[in-house]
Write a protein that holds these residues in place. Sequence first.
Motif, PDB file in Angstrom:
ATOM      1  N   ALA A  32      30.036  -3.697 -13.052  1.00  0.00           N
ATOM      2  CA  ALA A  32      31.100  -3.023 -13.820  1.00  0.00           C
ATOM      3  C   ALA A  32      31.075  -3.456 -15.285  1.00  0.00           C
ATOM      4  O   ALA A  32      31.194  -2.625 -16.182  1.00  0.00           O
ATOM      5  N   PHE A  33      30.897  -4.762 -15.531  1.00  0.00           N
ATOM      6  CA  PHE A  33      30.865  -5.219 -16.929  1.00  0.00           C
ATOM      7  C   PHE A  33      29.582  -4.780 -17.633  1.00  0.00           C
ATOM      8  O   PHE A  33      29.613  -4.430 -18.812  1.00  0.00           O
ATOM      9  N   ILE A  36      30.157  -0.943 -18.470  1.00  0.00           N
ATOM     10  CA  ILE A  36      31.127  -0.626 -19.530  1.00  0.00           C
ATOM     11  C   ILE A  36      30.591  -1.096 -20.897  1.00  0.00           C
ATOM     12  O   ILE A  36      30.741  -0.405 -21.908  1.00  0.00           O
ATOM     13  N   THR A  95      37.788  -5.884 -11.913  1.00  0.00           N
ATOM     14  CA  THR A  95      36.693  -4.899 -11.925  1.00  0.00           C
ATOM     15  C   THR A  95      36.778  -4.009 -10.698  1.00  0.00           C
ATOM     16  O   THR A  95      37.213  -4.427  -9.618  1.00  0.00           O
ATOM     17  N   SER A 103      40.204   6.122 -10.402  1.00  0.00           N
ATOM     18  CA  SER A 103      40.852   6.819  -9.288  1.00  0.00           C
ATOM     19  C   SER A 103      42.101   6.073  -8.832  1.00  0.00           C
ATOM     20  O   SER A 103      42.638   6.338  -7.765  1.00  0.00           O
ATOM     21  N   ILE A 105      42.446   2.600  -8.405  1.00  0.00           N
ATOM     22  CA  ILE A 105      42.271   1.296  -7.730  1.00  0.00           C
ATOM     23  C   ILE A 105      42.604   0.144  -8.694  1.00  0.00           C
ATOM     24  O   ILE A 105      43.249  -0.830  -8.318  1.00  0.00           O
ATOM     25  N   ARG A 107      44.732   0.155 -11.091  1.00  0.00           N
ATOM     26  CA  ARG A 107      46.194   0.070 -11.188  1.00  0.00           C
ATOM     27  C   ARG A 107      46.748  -0.741 -10.015  1.00  0.00           C
ATOM     28  O   ARG A 107      47.599  -1.619 -10.194  1.00  0.00           O
ATOM     29  N   GLN A 129      41.738  -8.328 -23.376  1.00  0.00           N
ATOM     30  CA  GLN A 129      41.240  -6.993 -23.042  1.00  0.00           C
ATOM     31  C   GLN A 129      40.082  -6.647 -23.978  1.00  0.00           C
ATOM     32  O   GLN A 129      40.135  -6.958 -25.172  1.00  0.00           O
ATOM     33  N   ALA A 130      39.032  -6.040 -23.406  1.00  0.00           N
ATOM     34  CA  ALA A 130      37.895  -5.599 -24.230  1.00  0.00           C
ATOM     35  C   ALA A 130      38.385  -4.431 -25.093  1.00  0.00           C
ATOM     36  O   ALA A 130      38.672  -3.340 -24.586  1.00  0.00           O
ATOM     37  N   HIS A 133      37.619  -0.636 -24.853  1.00  0.00           N
ATOM     38  CA  HIS A 133      37.762   0.068 -23.583  1.00  0.00           C
ATOM     39  C   HIS A 133      39.116   0.791 -23.526  1.00  0.00           C
ATOM     40  O   HIS A 133      40.149   0.185 -23.226  1.00  0.00           O
ATOM     41  N   SER A 136      41.197   0.502 -19.967  1.00  0.00           N
ATOM     42  CA  SER A 136      41.942  -0.724 -19.638  1.00  0.00           C
ATOM     43  C   SER A 136      43.112  -0.909 -20.615  1.00  0.00           C
ATOM     44  O   SER A 136      44.208  -1.305 -20.207  1.00  0.00           O
ATOM     45  N   SER A 138      44.900   1.404 -22.008  1.00  0.00           N
ATOM     46  CA  SER A 138      45.971   2.326 -21.607  1.00  0.00           C
ATOM     47  C   SER A 138      46.642   1.848 -20.318  1.00  0.00           C
ATOM     48  O   SER A 138      47.876   1.830 -20.218  1.00  0.00           O
ATOM     49  N   LEU A 139      45.808   1.445 -19.364  1.00  0.00           N
ATOM     50  CA  LEU A 139      46.363   1.008 -18.074  1.00  0.00           C
ATOM     51  C   LEU A 139      47.269  -0.209 -18.254  1.00  0.00           C
ATOM     52  O   LEU A 139      48.411  -0.227 -17.768  1.00  0.00           O
ATOM     53  N   TYR A 140      46.797  -1.213 -18.964  1.00  0.00           N
ATOM     54  CA  TYR A 140      47.586  -2.436 -19.115  1.00  0.00           C
ATOM     55  C   TYR A 140      48.890  -2.147 -19.882  1.00  0.00           C
ATOM     56  O   TYR A 140      49.945  -2.700 -19.569  1.00  0.00           O
ATOM     57  N   LYS A 142      50.537   0.661 -19.947  1.00  0.00           N
ATOM     58  CA  LYS A 142      51.475   1.366 -19.054  1.00  0.00           C
ATOM     59  C   LYS A 142      52.098   0.417 -18.038  1.00  0.00           C
ATOM     60  O   LYS A 142      53.224   0.630 -17.599  1.00  0.00           O
TER      61      LYS A 142
HETATM   62  C1  LIG Z   1      39.335  -1.463 -16.118  1.00  0.00           C
HETATM   63  C2  LIG Z   1      39.243  -1.079 -14.650  1.00  0.00           C
HETATM   64  C3  LIG Z   1      39.458  -2.307 -13.802  1.00  0.00           C
HETATM   65  C4  LIG Z   1      40.370  -0.068 -14.365  1.00  0.00           C
HETATM   66  O1  LIG Z   1      40.278   0.336 -13.027  1.00  0.00           O
HETATM   67  P1  LIG Z   1      40.247   1.910 -12.640  1.00  0.00           P
HETATM   68  O2  LIG Z   1      40.332   1.997 -11.175  1.00  0.00           O
HETATM   69  O3  LIG Z   1      39.086   2.527 -13.318  1.00  0.00           O
HETATM   70  O4  LIG Z   1      41.577   2.431 -13.374  1.00  0.00           O
HETATM   71  P2  LIG Z   1      42.777   3.309 -12.778  1.00  0.00           P
HETATM   72  O5  LIG Z   1      42.236   4.614 -12.337  1.00  0.00           O
HETATM   73  O6  LIG Z   1      43.563   2.540 -11.788  1.00  0.00           O
HETATM   74  O7  LIG Z   1      43.716   3.445 -14.063  1.00  0.00           O
HETATM   75  C5  LIG Z   1      43.285   4.012 -15.245  1.00  0.00           C
HETATM   76  C6  LIG Z   1      44.523   4.471 -15.989  1.00  0.00           C
HETATM   77  O8  LIG Z   1      44.180   4.673 -17.356  1.00  0.00           O
HETATM   78  C7  LIG Z   1      44.439   6.016 -17.723  1.00  0.00           C
HETATM   79  N1  LIG Z   1      43.417   6.337 -18.707  1.00  0.00           N
HETATM   80  C8  LIG Z   1      42.070   6.316 -18.562  1.00  0.00           C
HETATM   81  N2  LIG Z   1      41.481   6.616 -19.714  1.00  0.00           N
HETATM   82  C9  LIG Z   1      42.473   6.819 -20.624  1.00  0.00           C
HETATM   83  C10 LIG Z   1      42.496   7.156 -22.006  1.00  0.00           C
HETATM   84  N3  LIG Z   1      41.382   7.327 -22.688  1.00  0.00           N
HETATM   85  N4  LIG Z   1      43.716   7.286 -22.601  1.00  0.00           N
HETATM   86  C11 LIG Z   1      44.868   7.113 -21.910  1.00  0.00           C
HETATM   87  N5  LIG Z   1      44.901   6.804 -20.600  1.00  0.00           N
HETATM   88  C12 LIG Z   1      43.714   6.657 -19.978  1.00  0.00           C
HETATM   89  C13 LIG Z   1      44.348   6.786 -16.426  1.00  0.00           C
HETATM   90  O9  LIG Z   1      45.027   7.998 -16.513  1.00  0.00           O
HETATM   91  C14 LIG Z   1      45.039   5.807 -15.475  1.00  0.00           C
HETATM   92  O10 LIG Z   1      46.428   5.793 -15.695  1.00  0.00           O
HETATM   93  P3  LIG Z   1      47.491   6.053 -14.502  1.00  0.00           P
HETATM   94  O11 LIG Z   1      47.276   4.984 -13.476  1.00  0.00           O
HETATM   95  O12 LIG Z   1      48.835   5.947 -15.143  1.00  0.00           O
HETATM   96  O13 LIG Z   1      47.178   7.421 -13.980  1.00  0.00           O
HETATM   97  C15 LIG Z   1      37.884  -0.433 -14.304  1.00  0.00           C
HETATM   98  O14 LIG Z   1      37.726   0.758 -15.037  1.00  0.00           O
HETATM   99  C16 LIG Z   1      36.691  -1.334 -14.571  1.00  0.00           C
HETATM  100  O15 LIG Z   1      36.251  -2.066 -13.691  1.00  0.00           O
HETATM  101  N6  LIG Z   1      36.098  -1.285 -15.782  1.00  0.00           N
HETATM  102  C17 LIG Z   1      34.947  -2.079 -16.132  1.00  0.00           C
HETATM  103  C18 LIG Z   1      35.275  -3.549 -16.236  1.00  0.00           C
HETATM  104  C19 LIG Z   1      36.408  -3.788 -17.210  1.00  0.00           C
HETATM  105  O16 LIG Z   1      36.428  -3.255 -18.292  1.00  0.00           O
HETATM  106  N7  LIG Z   1      37.352  -4.644 -16.804  1.00  0.00           N
HETATM  107  C20 LIG Z   1      38.506  -4.965 -17.613  1.00  0.00           C
HETATM  108  C21 LIG Z   1      38.164  -5.867 -18.746  1.00  0.00           C
HETATM  109  S1  LIG Z   1      39.496  -6.003 -19.884  1.00  0.00           S
END
Ligand SMILES: CC(C)(COP(=O)(O)OP(=O)(O)OC[C@H]1O[C@@H](n2cnc3c(N)ncnc32)[C@H](O)[C@@H]1OP(=O)(O)O)[C@@H](O)C(=O)NCCC(=O)NCCS
Length: 294
Positions: A32-33, A36, A95, A103, A105, A107, A129-130, A133, A136, A138-140, A142
């Motif tokens: 995953a890392f 990305i 990750t 999808s 997960i 979250r 946070q990277a 990205h 991540s 946006s997710l964090y 929210k």
């Molecule tokens: C970061 C990571 C763990 C997130 O897990 P994920 O299963 O892909 O993410 P989720 O689907 O649960 O959530 C993504 C959220 O971001 C939102 N999102 C995604 N891209 C977005 C964007 N460009 N702008 C706004 N929102 C965005 C999605 O809509 C979703 O929001 P929601 O839960 O409110 O619907 C995963 O993508 C990953 O492993 N990435 C690579 C490793 C990494 O970067 N780790 C974190 C290091 S800081």
Amino acid sequence: MSTTPRSALENVTIRRARPEDAAAGGHICYEAFCKINADHGFPPELPEMGAAVGMLSMMFSHPKFWCVVAEQNGRIVGSNCMDERSAVFSVGPITVDPGIQNSGIGRRLMQAVLDRSREQKAPSVRLLQAAFHNRSLSLYTKLGFDAREPMSLMQGQPLQFRIDGCAVRVAAMSDLDGANRVCERVHGHNRSSELSDAIAQGTARVVERQRRITGYVSAFGYRGHAVGETNLDLQALIAATDSFGGPGMIVPTRNAELFRWCLEKELRVLQPLTLMTIGLYNEPAGAYLPSILY
Ligand SMILES: CC(C)(COP(=O)(O)OP(=O)(O)OC[C@H]1O[C@@H](n2cnc3c(N)ncnc32)[C@H](O)[C@@H]1OP(=O)(O)O)[C@@H](O)C(=O)NCCC(=O)NCCS
């Protein structure tokens, strides 16, 4: 960007990680890392798969880390960890299998550790946070994290010089109280448990001015943090190290004096990061370098 349908979540369960999950979790963490970072033109942060497995082995078996895995049809598809060694809890690495990201997960993995932090009444939860990205970030946000500080991951040739008036030496357990006092003065809390782990591993250094501890580094690199009463204390620690450890050291970009000094010493910026926090946060009253956790 392809998006896995949310229906993929239906048979995903989140459970506490076990030491024997480290191989599968580490495989995903590494992939995953790599993906990305490659997608954004950055070098991989982990040198090889074994480093990811080793890191998760340590975290999944450490009594003060609370870790979870996501499982789908008996197969691990992601993991997340929370370090509970100090009053401030810290999260990562999180990750998800690159084939099933976006999808929902991630979250759920993040929600699981935040639920735990509330049960444990942690006053503050933090992570790095990277910054490149979008997902991540946006997710964090929210989930309640506030972006606090821009950071710069830096690497380069060891400087290997001494600064007059600053004595840098290997830290001993007897230095713990003095070092903790500096951390409390800068951050309002100490990181005693982490620091004692680092002293036991032989990576910690203290800096003294006029025979008083004025700063320390637990280790250079992702796993270590440093604090100093002033930038001079951190400069002495940085100047003395023989390695910036793994991917490098993380410098708060808004500490312009220290950041500029590092650049003048020909250290290079590799990657932007952002410190994000939930709950209590004090503006640091001194100099510091965060670990990859906070
Ligand atoms: C970061 C990571 C763990 C997130 O897990 P994920 O299963 O892909 O993410 P989720 O689907 O649960 O959530 C993504 C959220 O971001 C939102 N999102 C995604 N891209 C977005 C964007 N460009 N702008 C706004 N929102 C965005 C999605 O809509 C979703 O929001 P929601 O839960 O409110 O619907 C995963 O993508 C990953 O492993 N990435 C690579 C490793 C990494 O970067 N780790 C974190 C290091 S800081």
